[in-house]
Design a protein around this motif. Structure first.
Motif, PDB file in Angstrom:
ATOM      1  N   ARG A   1      24.330 -16.161   9.337  1.00 43.75           N
ATOM      2  CA  ARG A   1      24.743 -15.090   8.855  1.00 43.75           C
ATOM      3  C   ARG A   1      24.519 -14.006   7.477  1.00 43.75           C
ATOM      4  NH1 ARG A   1      29.419 -16.945  12.378  1.00 43.75           N
ATOM      5  NH2 ARG A   1      30.723 -17.090  10.012  1.00 43.75           N
ATOM      6  N   TYR A   2      24.956 -15.261   6.421  1.00 49.08           N
ATOM      7  CA  TYR A   2      24.746 -14.888   4.702  1.00 49.08           C
ATOM      8  C   TYR A   2      23.006 -14.482   5.064  1.00 49.08           C
ATOM      9  CZ  TYR A   2      23.762 -16.050   0.044  1.00 49.08           C
ATOM     10  OH  TYR A   2      23.223 -15.942  -0.971  1.00 49.08           O
ATOM     11  N   ARG A   3      21.931 -14.616   5.636  1.00 54.37           N
ATOM     12  CA  ARG A   3      20.250 -15.181   5.114  1.00 54.37           C
ATOM     13  C   ARG A   3      20.243 -13.851   6.274  1.00 54.37           C
ATOM     14  NH1 ARG A   3      19.353 -21.457   6.459  1.00 54.37           N
ATOM     15  NH2 ARG A   3      19.568 -21.428   4.520  1.00 54.37           N
ATOM     16  N   GLU A   4      21.197 -13.179   7.354  1.00 52.86           N
ATOM     17  CA  GLU A   4      21.121 -11.914   7.596  1.00 52.86           C
ATOM     18  C   GLU A   4      21.260 -10.892   6.756  1.00 52.86           C
ATOM     19  OE1 GLU A   4      22.915 -12.646  11.565  1.00 52.86           O
ATOM     20  OE2 GLU A   4      21.493 -14.183  12.141  1.00 52.86           O
ATOM     21  N   HIS A   5      22.380 -11.518   6.159  1.00 52.56           N
ATOM     22  CA  HIS A   5      23.295 -10.024   5.771  1.00 52.56           C
ATOM     23  C   HIS A   5      22.114 -10.190   4.680  1.00 52.56           C
ATOM     24  CE1 HIS A   5      26.322  -7.877   3.041  1.00 52.56           C
ATOM     25  NE2 HIS A   5      26.218  -8.255   2.028  1.00 52.56           N
ATOM     26  N   ARG A   6      22.098 -10.740   3.927  1.00 55.05           N
ATOM     27  CA  ARG A   6      20.694 -10.518   2.157  1.00 55.05           C
ATOM     28  C   ARG A   6      19.419 -10.467   3.137  1.00 55.05           C
ATOM     29  NH1 ARG A   6      21.371 -13.659  -2.973  1.00 55.05           N
ATOM     30  NH2 ARG A   6      19.702 -13.215  -2.809  1.00 55.05           N
ATOM     31  N   THR A   7      18.630 -10.271   4.250  1.00 52.32           N
ATOM     32  CA  THR A   7      17.895  -9.880   4.368  1.00 52.32           C
ATOM     33  C   THR A   7      17.954  -8.151   4.538  1.00 52.32           C
ATOM     34  OG1 THR A   7      16.911 -11.349   5.449  1.00 52.32           O
ATOM     35  CG2 THR A   7      16.210 -10.131   6.284  1.00 52.32           C
TER      36      THR A   7
ATOM     37  N   ASP B   1      27.565 -27.350  13.182  1.00 53.57           N
ATOM     38  CA  ASP B   1      27.257 -26.074  13.279  1.00 53.57           C
ATOM     39  C   ASP B   1      28.031 -24.972  12.981  1.00 53.57           C
ATOM     40  OD1 ASP B   1      25.565 -27.389  15.408  1.00 53.57           O
ATOM     41  OD2 ASP B   1      27.418 -27.716  16.609  1.00 53.57           O
ATOM     42  N   LEU B   2      29.181 -25.307  12.973  1.00 54.33           N
ATOM     43  CA  LEU B   2      30.142 -24.053  12.091  1.00 54.33           C
ATOM     44  C   LEU B   2      29.312 -23.888  10.699  1.00 54.33           C
ATOM     45  CD1 LEU B   2      33.530 -25.197  13.012  1.00 54.33           C
ATOM     46  CD2 LEU B   2      32.634 -23.333  13.462  1.00 54.33           C
ATOM     47  N   TRP B   3      28.420 -24.839  10.109  1.00 52.14           N
ATOM     48  CA  TRP B   3      28.347 -24.248   9.085  1.00 52.14           C
ATOM     49  C   TRP B   3      26.817 -23.512   8.543  1.00 52.14           C
ATOM     50  CZ3 TRP B   3      29.598 -23.086   3.935  1.00 52.14           C
ATOM     51  CH2 TRP B   3      28.540 -23.799   2.384  1.00 52.14           C
TER      52      TRP B   3
ATOM     53  N   ASP C   1      41.009 -31.921  14.287  1.00 51.67           N
ATOM     54  CA  ASP C   1      40.397 -32.060  15.852  1.00 51.67           C
ATOM     55  C   ASP C   1      37.956 -31.655  15.950  1.00 51.67           C
ATOM     56  OD1 ASP C   1      42.978 -31.958  16.845  1.00 51.67           O
ATOM     57  OD2 ASP C   1      43.132 -29.673  17.324  1.00 51.67           O
ATOM     58  N   THR C   2      37.714 -31.538  14.787  1.00 56.43           N
ATOM     59  CA  THR C   2      37.041 -31.151  14.852  1.00 56.43           C
ATOM     60  C   THR C   2      35.988 -32.858  13.915  1.00 56.43           C
ATOM     61  OG1 THR C   2      36.256 -30.129  12.731  1.00 56.43           O
ATOM     62  CG2 THR C   2      36.271 -29.079  14.551  1.00 56.43           C
ATOM     63  N   ASN C   3      34.430 -32.890  14.817  1.00 59.73           N
ATOM     64  CA  ASN C   3      33.575 -34.060  14.766  1.00 59.73           C
ATOM     65  C   ASN C   3      33.040 -33.904  13.260  1.00 59.73           C
ATOM     66  OD1 ASN C   3      31.612 -32.525  16.008  1.00 59.73           O
ATOM     67  ND2 ASN C   3      32.274 -34.404  17.863  1.00 59.73           N
ATOM     68  N   ASP C   4      31.455 -33.876  13.254  1.00 57.25           N
ATOM     69  CA  ASP C   4      30.759 -33.711  11.804  1.00 57.25           C
ATOM     70  C   ASP C   4      29.777 -33.153  12.800  1.00 57.25           C
ATOM     71  OD1 ASP C   4      32.231 -35.659  10.225  1.00 57.25           O
ATOM     72  OD2 ASP C   4      30.323 -37.563  10.062  1.00 57.25           O
TER      73      ASP C   4
END
Length: 115
Positions: free
Chosen positions: A104-110, A96-98, A88-91
């Protein structure tokens, strides 16, 4: 000739005497345990608690087996849901999800000091 002299002359008699005493003790223990085994009375409270624990363990094993048997169904259902959601999703939606995941990964690493 005294008993002490006989044992001093024949050292193997010590081993024979020890073996004889051990055998007599073992046979006595077996005989006494066999006689007393007929009259063993288990306390009622302990017997009921043991039965309850056995039943609880049996129920837990049964429940774990049922969960294990349902696992392939759960995995298949999750795969079907993911395939339906991705279809159901497009590119742009996937990008946006990626980007959200990366943010969130960068915030956690910081916050963790780079760890």
């Amino acid at each position: 000739m005294s008993l002490k002299e006989i044992f001093n002359e024949h050292k193997w008699l010590w081993l024979a005497a020890a073996l004889l005493i051990f055998t007599a003790g073992a046979l006595s223990a077996i005989w006494l345990n066999a006689r007393n085994a007929e009259h063993v009375d288990a306390p009622v409270m302990e017997a009921s608690r043991t039965d309850d624990a056995s039943r609880t363990i049996g129920e837990t094993i049964t429940e774990a087996q049922q969960r294990k048997n349902r696992l392939p169904e759960v995995v298949k259902s999750a795969k079907d849901d993911v395939m339906r959601d991705v279809a159901d999703t497009n590119d742009a939606c996937i990008a946006d999800l990626w980007n959200g995941i990366l943010g969130r990964y960068r915030e956690h690493r910081t916050a963790a000091g780079g760890l």
